[in-house]
Write an enzyme that holds these catalytic residues in place. Structure first.
Site, PDB file in Angstrom:
ATOM      1  N   ILE A  64     -14.493  12.435 -13.488  1.00 46.29           N
ATOM      2  CA  ILE A  64     -14.739  11.090 -12.982  1.00 46.29           C
ATOM      3  C   ILE A  64     -13.382  10.402 -12.988  1.00 46.29           C
ATOM      4  O   ILE A  64     -12.672  10.410 -14.001  1.00 46.29           O
ATOM      5  CB  ILE A  64     -15.779  10.329 -13.838  1.00 46.29           C
ATOM      6  CG1 ILE A  64     -15.997   8.909 -13.293  1.00 46.29           C
ATOM      7  CG2 ILE A  64     -15.417  10.305 -15.305  1.00 46.29           C
ATOM      8  CD1 ILE A  64     -17.145   8.157 -13.965  1.00 46.29           C
ATOM      9  N   SER A  65     -12.975   9.866 -11.855  1.00 47.42           N
ATOM     10  CA  SER A  65     -11.640   9.284 -11.719  1.00 47.42           C
ATOM     11  C   SER A  65     -11.472   8.072 -12.623  1.00 47.42           C
ATOM     12  O   SER A  65     -12.435   7.396 -12.986  1.00 47.42           O
ATOM     13  CB  SER A  65     -11.386   8.863 -10.274  1.00 47.42           C
ATOM     14  OG  SER A  65     -11.416   9.963  -9.410  1.00 47.42           O
ATOM     15  N   GLN A  66     -10.202   7.778 -12.952  1.00 45.82           N
ATOM     16  CA  GLN A  66      -9.957   6.575 -13.738  1.00 45.82           C
ATOM     17  C   GLN A  66     -10.301   5.352 -12.898  1.00 45.82           C
ATOM     18  O   GLN A  66     -10.077   5.326 -11.680  1.00 45.82           O
ATOM     19  CB  GLN A  66      -8.520   6.534 -14.238  1.00 45.82           C
ATOM     20  CG  GLN A  66      -7.446   6.408 -13.186  1.00 45.82           C
ATOM     21  CD  GLN A  66      -6.071   6.672 -13.787  1.00 45.82           C
ATOM     22  OE1 GLN A  66      -5.648   7.824 -13.917  1.00 45.82           O
ATOM     23  NE2 GLN A  66      -5.399   5.613 -14.165  1.00 45.82           N
TER      24      GLN A  66
END
Length: 218
Positions: A64-66
């Site tokens: 999950i991207s920052q």
């Protein structure tokens, strides 16, 4: 966690401050990211780190991207309330949930059935009814639903995929990471105009690679 919990309210305030400090300044994007809690999209051990501005592992070897990157990509996409958006790479579903607050309709595609199923369950619990999640090879887009006003990729390709460019409406925008390795990638914005495509380089990023075909669970 609830917004009436002082600790949670403080964490959310710090979360939004971190987004602004990284360049996420669009008021609509910030409002969407304040409304959509990241925690339901993160399972298990890392759930307590939902408010930290860092990528986290999820199932199927994905991440999950920052949040700041999600915010910057969403901001670059310039989504309006009438837009139909295609996301390639559902992952946790967090990016699609943010987009659902800004667009009329969001289609999201992932090659891993498990990720699509888990994201769909979170969408249902959060009553996000304008998202359609599909198991498929996102590198070919969704011809049946094309054209799209906006397209976003959450996996890195060597170049903007031809089938996706073809499914972008004139005047539409695509945002994606490009690069041949996970060490050297750039986020770019592609705008389709009457004469072709205009490319803008935005910032260095690091994403999992865009892979053709379905996952083993697909």
């Amino acid at each position: 966690m609830t917004d009436t919990d002082p600790d949670n309210a403080e964490r959310k305030m710090q979360f939004l401050f971190a987004l602004r400090s990284k360049g996420v300044t669009d008021a609509r994007v910030l409002t969407a990211m304040e409304k959509i809690d990241r925690a339901p999209f993160i399972r298990g051990y890392f759930n307590d780190r939902a408010y930290e501005d860092m990528p986290l592992p999820i199932a199927c070897g994905q991440t999950i991207s920052q949040p700041s990157v999600v915010g910057l990509m969403t901001q670059a996409l310039k989504v309006s309330s009438r837009d139909k958006v295609l996301e390639v790479g559902t992952g946790s579903g967090y990016q699609a949930a943010i987009l659902s607050q800004l667009a009329r309709r969001v289609y999201t595609v992932d090659r891993h059935r498990r990720l699509v199923n888990e994201a769909t369950e979170v969408f249902r619990k959060l009553d996000l009814t304008n998202i359609t999640a599909i198991v498929g090879d996102g590198s070919f887009g969704l011809p049946d639903q094309a054209p799209f006003d906006k397209i976003i990729l959450t996996a890195a390709a060597e170049d903007a995929p031809g089938p996706l460019l073809a499914q972008l409406k004139e005047g539409g925008i695509m945002v994606l990471p490009v690069g041949q390795s996970d060490a050297v990638q750039r986020l770019i914005r592609v705008t389709r105009n009457e004469s072709g495509y205009e490319y803008d380089e935005l910032l260095p990023v690091r994403f999992v690679p865009l892979v053709e075909g379905l996952g083993r669970d697909g």
